[in-house]
Design a protein around this motif. Structure first.
Motif, PDB file in Angstrom:
ATOM      1  N   LYS A 287       0.833  -1.211   0.000  1.00 47.27           N
ATOM      2  CA  LYS A 287       0.000   0.000   0.000  1.00 47.27           C
ATOM      3  C   LYS A 287       0.864   1.257   0.000  1.00 47.27           C
ATOM      4  CE  LYS A 287      -3.531   2.393   2.747  1.00 47.27           C
ATOM      5  NZ  LYS A 287      -4.361   2.316   3.994  1.00 47.27           N
ATOM      6  N   GLU A 288       1.862   1.290   0.887  1.00 47.86           N
ATOM      7  CA  GLU A 288       2.717   2.471   0.991  1.00 47.86           C
ATOM      8  C   GLU A 288       3.591   2.648  -0.243  1.00 47.86           C
ATOM      9  OE1 GLU A 288       1.667   1.141   5.130  1.00 47.86           O
ATOM     10  OE2 GLU A 288       2.386   0.153   3.317  1.00 47.86           O
ATOM     11  N   VAL A 289       4.084   1.546  -0.787  1.00 43.53           N
ATOM     12  CA  VAL A 289       4.938   1.624  -1.982  1.00 43.53           C
ATOM     13  C   VAL A 289       4.152   2.187  -3.159  1.00 43.53           C
ATOM     14  CG1 VAL A 289       6.229   0.266  -3.680  1.00 43.53           C
ATOM     15  CG2 VAL A 289       6.487  -0.218  -1.235  1.00 43.53           C
ATOM     16  N   PHE A 290       2.935   1.703  -3.348  1.00 42.68           N
ATOM     17  CA  PHE A 290       2.114   2.193  -4.469  1.00 42.68           C
ATOM     18  C   PHE A 290       1.746   3.656  -4.269  1.00 42.68           C
ATOM     19  CE2 PHE A 290       1.980  -2.035  -5.959  1.00 42.68           C
ATOM     20  CZ  PHE A 290       1.456  -2.022  -7.244  1.00 42.68           C
ATOM     21  N   ALA A 291       1.451   4.028  -3.031  1.00 41.04           N
ATOM     22  CA  ALA A 291       1.113   5.427  -2.770  1.00 41.04           C
ATOM     23  C   ALA A 291       2.302   6.330  -3.067  1.00 41.04           C
ATOM     24  CB  ALA A 291       0.667   5.588  -1.319  1.00 41.04           C
ATOM     25  N   LEU A 292       3.492   5.914  -2.675  1.00 39.99           N
ATOM     26  CA  LEU A 292       4.696   6.705  -2.932  1.00 39.99           C
ATOM     27  C   LEU A 292       4.921   6.882  -4.431  1.00 39.99           C
ATOM     28  CD1 LEU A 292       7.334   8.063  -1.993  1.00 39.99           C
ATOM     29  CD2 LEU A 292       8.390   5.785  -2.015  1.00 39.99           C
TER      30      LEU A 292
ATOM     31  N   LEU B 156      11.437   6.711 -10.268  1.00 40.51           N
ATOM     32  CA  LEU B 156      12.526   6.102  -9.525  1.00 40.51           C
ATOM     33  C   LEU B 156      12.209   6.085  -8.033  1.00 40.51           C
ATOM     34  CD1 LEU B 156      13.795   6.746 -12.282  1.00 40.51           C
ATOM     35  CD2 LEU B 156      15.848   7.540 -11.084  1.00 40.51           C
ATOM     36  N   LEU B 157      12.367   4.921  -7.411  1.00 43.58           N
ATOM     37  CA  LEU B 157      12.181   4.754  -5.964  1.00 43.58           C
ATOM     38  C   LEU B 157      13.534   4.349  -5.387  1.00 43.58           C
ATOM     39  CD1 LEU B 157       8.809   2.722  -5.944  1.00 43.58           C
ATOM     40  CD2 LEU B 157       9.139   5.215  -6.012  1.00 43.58           C
ATOM     41  N   PRO B 158      14.295   5.281  -4.791  1.00 41.35           N
ATOM     42  CA  PRO B 158      15.716   5.055  -4.572  1.00 41.35           C
ATOM     43  C   PRO B 158      16.182   4.395  -3.277  1.00 41.35           C
ATOM     44  CG  PRO B 158      15.187   7.361  -4.165  1.00 41.35           C
ATOM     45  CD  PRO B 158      13.929   6.705  -4.644  1.00 41.35           C
ATOM     46  N   ASP B 159      15.341   3.904  -2.427  1.00 40.05           N
ATOM     47  CA  ASP B 159      15.807   3.401  -1.129  1.00 40.05           C
ATOM     48  C   ASP B 159      15.921   1.880  -1.131  1.00 40.05           C
ATOM     49  OD1 ASP B 159      16.413   3.012   1.543  1.00 40.05           O
ATOM     50  OD2 ASP B 159      14.899   4.414   2.274  1.00 40.05           O
ATOM     51  N   THR B 160      17.123   1.337  -0.842  1.00 41.79           N
ATOM     52  CA  THR B 160      17.293  -0.122  -0.770  1.00 41.79           C
ATOM     53  C   THR B 160      16.644  -0.714   0.478  1.00 41.79           C
ATOM     54  OG1 THR B 160      19.478   0.090   0.281  1.00 41.79           O
ATOM     55  CG2 THR B 160      19.429  -0.158  -2.122  1.00 41.79           C
ATOM     56  N   ALA B 161      16.182   0.129   1.407  1.00 39.69           N
ATOM     57  CA  ALA B 161      15.443  -0.372   2.574  1.00 39.69           C
ATOM     58  C   ALA B 161      13.975  -0.615   2.261  1.00 39.69           C
ATOM     59  CB  ALA B 161      15.566   0.616   3.738  1.00 39.69           C
ATOM     60  N   LEU B 162      13.556  -0.265   1.044  1.00 40.58           N
ATOM     61  CA  LEU B 162      12.156  -0.387   0.642  1.00 40.58           C
ATOM     62  C   LEU B 162      11.925  -1.704  -0.093  1.00 40.58           C
ATOM     63  CD1 LEU B 162       9.492   1.337   0.599  1.00 40.58           C
ATOM     64  CD2 LEU B 162      10.188   2.099  -1.690  1.00 40.58           C
ATOM     65  N   HIS B 163      10.941  -2.494   0.368  1.00 47.21           N
ATOM     66  CA  HIS B 163      10.602  -3.751  -0.308  1.00 47.21           C
ATOM     67  C   HIS B 163       9.848  -3.444  -1.610  1.00 47.21           C
ATOM     68  CE1 HIS B 163      11.114  -5.290   3.848  1.00 47.21           C
ATOM     69  NE2 HIS B 163      11.508  -6.392   3.238  1.00 47.21           N
ATOM     70  N   THR B 164      10.441  -3.802  -2.737  1.00 50.49           N
ATOM     71  CA  THR B 164       9.799  -3.531  -4.025  1.00 50.49           C
ATOM     72  C   THR B 164       9.846  -4.706  -4.995  1.00 50.49           C
ATOM     73  OG1 THR B 164      11.852  -2.627  -4.935  1.00 50.49           O
ATOM     74  CG2 THR B 164      10.324  -1.058  -3.910  1.00 50.49           C
ATOM     75  N   ALA B 165      10.650  -5.724  -4.722  1.00 53.10           N
ATOM     76  CA  ALA B 165      10.912  -6.768  -5.717  1.00 53.10           C
ATOM     77  C   ALA B 165       9.646  -7.476  -6.186  1.00 53.10           C
ATOM     78  CB  ALA B 165      11.905  -7.778  -5.160  1.00 53.10           C
ATOM     79  N   SER B 166       8.641  -7.547  -5.341  1.00 53.49           N
ATOM     80  CA  SER B 166       7.411  -8.268  -5.703  1.00 53.49           C
ATOM     81  C   SER B 166       6.390  -7.380  -6.412  1.00 53.49           C
ATOM     82  CB  SER B 166       6.767  -8.865  -4.451  1.00 53.49           C
ATOM     83  OG  SER B 166       7.614  -9.804  -3.828  1.00 53.49           O
ATOM     84  N   HIS B 167       6.692  -6.080  -6.539  1.00 57.64           N
ATOM     85  CA  HIS B 167       5.662  -5.146  -6.993  1.00 57.64           C
ATOM     86  C   HIS B 167       5.957  -4.461  -8.334  1.00 57.64           C
ATOM     87  CE1 HIS B 167       4.375  -5.757  -2.952  1.00 57.64           C
ATOM     88  NE2 HIS B 167       5.273  -4.958  -2.408  1.00 57.64           N
ATOM     89  N   ILE B 168       7.130  -4.686  -8.911  1.00 57.52           N
ATOM     90  CA  ILE B 168       7.557  -3.844 -10.040  1.00 57.52           C
ATOM     91  C   ILE B 168       6.629  -3.931 -11.252  1.00 57.52           C
ATOM     92  CG2 ILE B 168       9.457  -3.282 -11.618  1.00 57.52           C
ATOM     93  CD1 ILE B 168      11.338  -4.347  -9.360  1.00 57.52           C
TER      94      ILE B 168
END
Length: 243
Positions: free
Chosen positions: A166-171, A184-196
């Motif tokens: 939810k937060e990743v999509f909102a960002l 571009l979403l630049p933080d390696t602390a952010l979980h994104t691998a499942s959402h691209i």
């Protein structure tokens, strides 16, 4: 077998890497060594200490033992905070210490934007505005036009690591701009691998995320090209640009 090495600060979204490894060719191995994050703060002084040569080289011997062919400092803020020239010096020092090709997530973004053939980008950062602005400056030094920057004011990587879909999509949605050819979403602390792929479908444009481009950069350094549509448009381009 192609073994790729990553120096990852602390513990936040490192589980993106096993996920990405599953989506790549079966003869590619991603090895992570965790570096000392020190003070967990998206603040310039703390980030400079986190990306210091002493902290990076401390993890090099463990990576050499894995048989890694290339190493990437898997941290965006801990590299771009040094500026364009300073970030070059950071990876040169890392390459000498490791005895192998080296790069960082900040350069991975610059190279990935070039790979996609786009010039205008929007940035959706978890960082405070001043740190997000330094990433924008870094990209401009790489001849990338930044049309918008959205910071989120998050101080710690630990908090970013708790963000879900939810937060990743909102960002990403809030960061997007009509003139941007990629987000571009630049933080390696952010979980994104499942959402691209879903992010790209939602925004109707390529999305580059930190852990995604970090792995792509390591593959580039190792001279490997992998077609993996589940990792987004970046992994469907050929041939890989040799930057």
């Amino acid at each position: 077998m192609t073994a790729l090495g990553f120096l990852y600060p602390g513990h936040s979204a490192e589980d993106d890497y096993p996920r990405i490894e599953q989506l790549l060719a079966s003869d590619i191995r991603l090895d992570l060594v965790h570096t000392d994050i020190g003070e967990d703060a998206h603040r310039v002084d703390a980030l400079l200490r986190m990306g210091s040569a002493e902290r990076l080289t401390a993890g090099v011997e463990a990576l050499r033992l894995t048989g890694a062919e290339a190493v990437v400092w898997a941290c965006t803020s801990g590299s771009f905070v040094y500026g364009w020239e300073g970030a070059h010096e950071q990876v040169r020092t890392l390459a000498v210490a490791a005895g192998m090709p080296a790069s960082s997530t900040s350069f991975a973004f610059a190279h990935a934007v070039r790979e996609l053939g786009v010039r205008r980008v929007a940035i959706g950062a978890t960082y405070p505005d001043d740190v997000a602005g330094l990433f924008s400056d870094f990209l401009r030094a790489a001849d990338v036009e930044v049309v918008s920057v959205r910071g989120s004011g998050i101080i710690t990587a630990a908090e970013v690591g708790t963000w879900g879909e939810k937060e990743v999509f909102a960002l990403a949605k809030e960061a997007d701009h009509p003139d941007a050819e990629a987000v571009l979403l630049p933080d390696t602390a952010l979980h994104t691998a499942s959402h691209i792929p879903a992010l790209e479908q939602h925004l109707s444009k390529p999305v580059l995320t930190a852990n995604q481009v970090t792995v792509w950069e390591a593959l580039r350094l190792a001279g490997r090209r992998v077609n993996a549509p589940e990792l987004g448009a970046l992994f469907t381009r050929e041939p890989i640009v040799q930057a």
